[in-house]
Design a protein around this motif. Structure first.
Motif, short mmCIF file in Angstrom:
data_model
loop_
_atom_site.label_atom_id
_atom_site.label_comp_id
_atom_site.label_asym_id
_atom_site.label_seq_id
_atom_site.Cartn_x
_atom_site.Cartn_y
_atom_site.Cartn_z
N UNK A 117 53.14 8.41 35.99
CA UNK A 117 53.48 9.36 37.30
C UNK A 117 54.79 10.37 36.90
N UNK A 118 55.58 9.62 36.37
CA UNK A 118 56.97 10.44 36.11
C UNK A 118 56.55 11.65 35.10
N UNK A 123 47.25 18.59 37.50
CA UNK A 123 46.25 17.49 37.87
C UNK A 123 44.98 17.58 37.22
N UNK A 124 44.74 18.92 36.30
CA UNK A 124 43.48 18.74 35.51
C UNK A 124 43.60 17.97 34.10
N UNK A 140 43.72 10.73 26.66
CA UNK A 140 44.11 12.15 27.39
C UNK A 140 42.95 12.85 27.68
N UNK A 141 42.53 13.33 28.71
CA UNK A 141 41.32 13.90 29.06
C UNK A 141 41.75 15.06 29.83
N UNK A 142 41.23 16.42 29.63
CA UNK A 142 41.18 17.40 30.49
C UNK A 142 40.19 18.48 30.21
N UNK A 143 39.71 19.29 31.07
CA UNK A 143 38.82 20.17 30.71
C UNK A 143 39.11 21.70 31.46
N UNK A 157 50.71 19.95 28.28
CA UNK A 157 50.29 18.52 27.57
C UNK A 157 51.74 18.58 26.72
N UNK A 158 51.86 19.40 25.83
CA UNK A 158 53.11 19.32 24.81
C UNK A 158 54.27 19.25 25.37
#
Length: 179
Positions: A117-118, A123-124, A140-143, A157-158
């Motif tokens: 959370x920190x 949100x994606x 880790x997931x994202x689309x 993410x980086x």
């Protein structure tokens, strides 16, 4: 619940005799408390064995009766929550009992969730850990719908990997407390 009701339930569910005998060897109020839960939630043998093992271990460690554990407010509230279906009630109760059985694991899971959370991720981007912290890996997931969105999410993410929380998450996954 009577011994006969427990026998009838076990027979109807096709439980192995060892499971039934283990259950019947409990104190009557403990067996009855589990029966009330099992009957209401139509608990299968595998779930029942999980619950029995955890409950026996908690009872032994905490010197508390199984009846007292199962009739606690948290378990009772979950068992009767009208917003949840039978399967969701069972999942919630099993999770509560698992957390009682493995308090340090539950504490680590909570600490990891707080660290995630920190990170304040977009949100994606979804970061999760496996149940019970199995394997000690972060997922880790994202689309993305297009190349630009992919680049934007990858950049975010980086950026998250540079935050202090990220190495702390991996420390917790490796079993190193950050206290």
């Amino acid at each position: 619940m009577s011994e006969q009701e427990i026998r009838d339930y076990s027979t109807a569910k096709g439980f192995h005799s060892q499971t039934l005998e283990r259950w019947l060897n409990w104190q009557a109020d403990d067996a009855g408390a589990l029966a009330g839960l099992a009957f209401a939630l139509k608990v299968s043998e595998n779930h029942l064995r999980d619950l029995m093992g955890w409950l026996e271990e908690i009872s032994l460690r905490d010197r508390q009766s199984i009846h007292a554990i199962l009739t606690s407010k948290a378990i009772g509230d979950s068992a009767t929550d009208p917003r949840l279906g039978r399967v969701d009630r069972l999942k919630r109760i099993k999770e509560q009992i698992r957390r009682l059985r493995f308090p340090r694991l539950a504490e680590t899971e909570d600490a990891i969730r707080a660290k995630i959370q920190e990170l304040k991720l977009h949100p994606a981007i979804r970061v999760t850990v496996p149940p019970g912290l199995e394997g000690g890996q972060l997922r880790v997931e994202f689309s993305a719908a297009n190349h630009a969105e992919l680049k934007q999410l990858a950049t975010k993410l980086i950026e998250a990997t540079d935050k202090a929380s990220m190495p702390e998450i991996f420390d917790l996954l490796a079993g190193h407390s950050n206290k």
